[in-house]
Design an enzyme around this catalytic site. Structure first.
Site, PDB file in Angstrom:
ATOM      1  N   ALA A 199     -10.257  -7.812   7.702  1.00  0.00           N
ATOM      2  CA  ALA A 199      -9.038  -7.547   8.559  1.00  0.00           C
ATOM      3  C   ALA A 199      -9.395  -6.599  10.028  1.00  0.00           C
ATOM      4  O   ALA A 199      -8.954  -7.122  10.943  1.00  0.00           O
ATOM      5  CB  ALA A 199      -7.951  -6.807   7.966  1.00  0.00           C
ATOM      6  N   HIS A 222       5.820  -0.545  -2.635  1.00  0.00           N
ATOM      7  CA  HIS A 222       5.547   0.277  -4.044  1.00  0.00           C
ATOM      8  C   HIS A 222       5.488   1.848  -3.487  1.00  0.00           C
ATOM      9  O   HIS A 222       4.885   2.656  -4.388  1.00  0.00           O
ATOM     10  CB  HIS A 222       3.959  -0.099  -4.268  1.00  0.00           C
ATOM     11  CG  HIS A 222       3.887  -1.576  -4.884  1.00  0.00           C
ATOM     12  ND1 HIS A 222       2.870  -2.282  -4.664  1.00  0.00           N
ATOM     13  CD2 HIS A 222       5.042  -2.428  -5.194  1.00  0.00           C
ATOM     14  CE1 HIS A 222       2.880  -3.471  -5.229  1.00  0.00           C
ATOM     15  NE2 HIS A 222       4.269  -3.544  -5.612  1.00  0.00           N
ATOM     16  N   CYS A 274       9.424  16.609  -9.404  1.00  0.00           N
ATOM     17  CA  CYS A 274       9.457  17.201 -10.879  1.00  0.00           C
ATOM     18  C   CYS A 274      10.492  16.352 -11.423  1.00  0.00           C
ATOM     19  O   CYS A 274      11.715  16.404 -11.089  1.00  0.00           O
ATOM     20  CB  CYS A 274       9.654  18.869 -10.783  1.00  0.00           C
ATOM     21  SG  CYS A 274       9.976  19.242 -12.479  1.00  0.00           S
ATOM     22  N   ASN A 292      -8.280 -12.923   4.426  1.00  0.00           N
ATOM     23  CA  ASN A 292      -8.714 -12.113   2.992  1.00  0.00           C
ATOM     24  C   ASN A 292     -10.369 -12.190   3.054  1.00  0.00           C
ATOM     25  O   ASN A 292     -10.800 -13.144   3.651  1.00  0.00           O
ATOM     26  CB  ASN A 292      -8.005 -12.629   2.045  1.00  0.00           C
ATOM     27  CG  ASN A 292      -7.353 -12.247   1.075  1.00  0.00           C
ATOM     28  OD1 ASN A 292      -7.051 -10.637   1.630  1.00  0.00           O
ATOM     29  ND2 ASN A 292      -6.593 -12.529   0.040  1.00  0.00           N
ATOM     30  N   SER A 329      -4.688  -9.081   0.437  1.00  0.00           N
ATOM     31  CA  SER A 329      -3.985  -8.918  -0.906  1.00  0.00           C
ATOM     32  C   SER A 329      -4.411 -10.134  -1.594  1.00  0.00           C
ATOM     33  O   SER A 329      -4.494 -11.441  -1.342  1.00  0.00           O
ATOM     34  CB  SER A 329      -2.329  -9.064  -0.688  1.00  0.00           C
ATOM     35  OG  SER A 329      -1.744  -9.327  -1.776  1.00  0.00           O
ATOM     36  N   CYS A 377       4.929  21.988 -12.412  1.00  0.00           N
ATOM     37  CA  CYS A 377       5.861  22.484 -11.220  1.00  0.00           C
ATOM     38  C   CYS A 377       5.819  23.964 -11.341  1.00  0.00           C
ATOM     39  O   CYS A 377       5.728  24.744 -12.260  1.00  0.00           O
ATOM     40  CB  CYS A 377       7.264  22.147 -11.736  1.00  0.00           C
ATOM     41  SG  CYS A 377       8.401  22.398 -10.976  1.00  0.00           S
ATOM     42  N   ASN A 431       0.781  -1.220   0.080  1.00  0.00           N
ATOM     43  CA  ASN A 431       0.008   0.124  -0.008  1.00  0.00           C
ATOM     44  C   ASN A 431       0.704   1.260  -0.064  1.00  0.00           C
ATOM     45  O   ASN A 431       2.035   1.408   0.377  1.00  0.00           O
ATOM     46  CB  ASN A 431      -0.996  -0.058   1.230  1.00  0.00           C
ATOM     47  CG  ASN A 431      -2.070  -1.047   1.143  1.00  0.00           C
ATOM     48  OD1 ASN A 431      -1.939  -1.486  -0.155  1.00  0.00           O
ATOM     49  ND2 ASN A 431      -2.399  -1.627   2.317  1.00  0.00           N
TER      50      ASN A 431
HETATM   51  P1  NAD Z   1      -6.041  -6.298  -4.262  1.00  0.00           P
HETATM   52  O1  NAD Z   1      -6.947  -5.006  -4.741  1.00  0.00           O
HETATM   53  O2  NAD Z   1      -5.661  -6.941  -5.740  1.00  0.00           O
HETATM   54  O3  NAD Z   1      -6.726  -7.430  -3.648  1.00  0.00           O
HETATM   55  C1  NAD Z   1      -7.567  -6.919  -2.505  1.00  0.00           C
HETATM   56  C2  NAD Z   1      -7.655  -8.180  -1.433  1.00  0.00           C
HETATM   57  O4  NAD Z   1      -8.197  -7.686  -0.178  1.00  0.00           O
HETATM   58  C3  NAD Z   1      -8.647  -9.044  -1.920  1.00  0.00           C
HETATM   59  O5  NAD Z   1      -8.027 -10.457  -2.046  1.00  0.00           O
HETATM   60  C4  NAD Z   1      -9.863  -8.966  -0.790  1.00  0.00           C
HETATM   61  O6  NAD Z   1     -10.574 -10.149  -1.023  1.00  0.00           O
HETATM   62  C5  NAD Z   1      -9.207  -8.330   0.066  1.00  0.00           C
HETATM   63  N1  NAD Z   1     -10.130  -7.514   0.918  1.00  0.00           N
HETATM   64  C6  NAD Z   1     -10.991  -6.705   0.822  1.00  0.00           C
HETATM   65  N2  NAD Z   1     -11.584  -5.841   1.734  1.00  0.00           N
HETATM   66  C7  NAD Z   1     -10.733  -6.630   2.666  1.00  0.00           C
HETATM   67  C8  NAD Z   1     -11.048  -6.633   4.154  1.00  0.00           C
HETATM   68  N3  NAD Z   1     -11.920  -5.426   4.876  1.00  0.00           N
HETATM   69  N4  NAD Z   1     -10.292  -7.265   5.030  1.00  0.00           N
HETATM   70  C9  NAD Z   1      -9.533  -8.184   4.562  1.00  0.00           C
HETATM   71  N5  NAD Z   1      -9.454  -8.337   3.165  1.00  0.00           N
HETATM   72  C10 NAD Z   1     -10.037  -7.672   2.289  1.00  0.00           C
HETATM   73  O7  NAD Z   1      -4.847  -5.654  -3.678  1.00  0.00           O
HETATM   74  P2  NAD Z   1      -3.347  -5.663  -3.529  1.00  0.00           P
HETATM   75  O8  NAD Z   1      -3.086  -7.325  -3.602  1.00  0.00           O
HETATM   76  O9  NAD Z   1      -2.587  -5.018  -2.688  1.00  0.00           O
HETATM   77  O10 NAD Z   1      -2.824  -5.334  -5.071  1.00  0.00           O
HETATM   78  C11 NAD Z   1      -3.128  -3.936  -5.542  1.00  0.00           C
HETATM   79  C12 NAD Z   1      -2.326  -3.127  -5.863  1.00  0.00           C
HETATM   80  O11 NAD Z   1      -2.416  -1.887  -5.923  1.00  0.00           O
HETATM   81  C13 NAD Z   1      -0.867  -3.081  -4.824  1.00  0.00           C
HETATM   82  O12 NAD Z   1       0.043  -3.361  -5.697  1.00  0.00           O
HETATM   83  C14 NAD Z   1      -0.966  -1.857  -4.124  1.00  0.00           C
HETATM   84  O13 NAD Z   1       0.202  -1.095  -4.375  1.00  0.00           O
HETATM   85  C15 NAD Z   1      -1.871  -1.078  -4.792  1.00  0.00           C
HETATM   86  N6  NAD Z   1      -3.168  -0.631  -4.067  1.00  0.00           N
HETATM   87  C16 NAD Z   1      -3.129   0.260  -2.995  1.00  0.00           C
HETATM   88  C17 NAD Z   1      -4.101   0.674  -2.138  1.00  0.00           C
HETATM   89  C18 NAD Z   1      -3.578   1.447  -0.845  1.00  0.00           C
HETATM   90  O14 NAD Z   1      -2.446   2.115  -0.718  1.00  0.00           O
HETATM   91  N7  NAD Z   1      -4.430   1.532   0.099  1.00  0.00           N
HETATM   92  C19 NAD Z   1      -5.279   0.672  -2.564  1.00  0.00           C
HETATM   93  C20 NAD Z   1      -5.565   0.149  -3.914  1.00  0.00           C
HETATM   94  C21 NAD Z   1      -4.479  -0.417  -4.371  1.00  0.00           C
HETATM   95 ZN    ZN Z   2      10.231  21.355 -12.097  1.00  0.00          ZN
END
Ligand code: NAD
Ligand code: ZN
Length: 252
Positions: free
Chosen positions: A234, A118, A126, A216, A191, A149, A101
């Site tokens: 979670a 990530h 910039c 999950n 995830s 910028c 995240n």
């Molecule tokens: P994903 O969106 O692919 O999967 C999310 C998973 O979380 C699913 O398996 C789902 O079943 C589960 N889920 C949903 N709600 C839940 C809860 N309340 N409790 C537990 N599990 C729950 O996410 P990913 O695997 O992190 O891949 C997404 C990519 O996108 C990552 O690389 C990330 O960097 C990015 N991303 C980040 C954010 C953030 O920063 N919050 C948000 C969206 C996507």
């Molecule tokens: Zn600049």
């Protein structure tokens, strides 16, 4: 379900080096949409256009238009799941959090060892003149859709996050792999394990002999790898686990 929670709590109470690995799902209960899944952002935006490095270099404005959706990430607050993980660190059980995240909610909840695979939305650079901005100072501009910028006028302001097509920060990735190797209990939370190389890290933990747990809402195609699989939110499951761990470890 209660049996599984007790099983995980026992694993944690007896562990020497527990590591937690999180994805977008842990932040869902903070109001941040996941990317995949039913209400996922990829239903409304094309990731190739707005979240790949090629898309960004072609049209940075498309990213910043999408970025309006990300503002809520930086305004969101940690939920009970983030706090539970921070508490497990405080009582000496969790040694590191590896996260995909970019929302900084683990740090806001009090976790101190957080490996951001990530990157995060904290800073924006910039690409033309190198001036660095804090994301929070750009929010007005993002909301107005006028991101460029101040110094040189370039539209190429890039947040320090990893876009599709970019490689992960090497030092963070290798530290995460080290933590996985050291771990004796490795817990994946929220995830889908679809994004590589992040998704390969639980395999490293398994090969090093760790017990693997996944929490999950939905099943993943890698659930077979895990010793304990819990389907649930979670923010509901993790606090229950912490409560049990404290009982087993006699912590108040
Ligand atoms: P994903 O969106 O692919 O999967 C999310 C998973 O979380 C699913 O398996 C789902 O079943 C589960 N889920 C949903 N709600 C839940 C809860 N309340 N409790 C537990 N599990 C729950 O996410 P990913 O695997 O992190 O891949 C997404 C990519 O996108 C990552 O690389 C990330 O960097 C990015 N991303 C980040 C954010 C953030 O920063 N919050 C948000 C969206 C996507
Ligand atoms: Zn600049």
């Amino acid at each position: 379900m209660d049996g599984l929670i007790e099983e995980v709590a026992k694993l944690l109470a007896n562990s020497k080096h527990a590591v937690v690995f999180t994805g977008a799902g842990i932040s869902a209960e903070s109001g941040i949409p996941t990317f995949r899944g039913q209400n996922g952002l990829w239903k409304r935006f094309d990731p190739e256009e707005v979240a790949s490095i090629q898309g960004f270099m072609k049209n940075p404005k498309a990213f910043w238009n999408f970025a309006r959706e990300l503002i809520l990430k930086t305004k969101a607050k940690p939920n009970a799941g983030h706090y539970a993980i921070a508490e497990l660190e405080k009582i000496g059980i969790v040694k590191a959090v590896i996260t995909q995240n970019i929302d900084m909610l683990h740090q806001k909840a009090g976790s101190s060892k957080v490996l951001e695979l990530h990157g995060s939305l904290e800073f924006v650079d910039c690409l033309d003149c190198g001036k660095a901005y804090r994301w929070d100072d750009l929010i007005d501009k993002i909301e107005r859709g006028e991101v460029s910028c101040d110094e040189c006028g370039s539209p190429y302001l890039k947040p320090r996050i990893v876009f599709f097509g970019e490689s992960l920060p090497k030092d963070v990735l290798s530290e995460a792999i080290e933590e996985a190797k050291k771990s004796d209990v490795f817990i994946v939370v929220g995830s889908s394990l679809q994004v590589y190389p992040a998704a390969s890290i639980p395999f490293v933990a398994k090969e090093s002999g760790a017990k693997l747990v996944i929490i999950n809402v939905d099943p993943t195609d890698k659930d077979w790898l895990f010793d304990v699989v819990i389907y649930g939110k979670a923010g509901e499951i993790l606090p229950k686990i912490v409560e049990k761990v404290k009982e087993y470890c006699h912590v108040k």
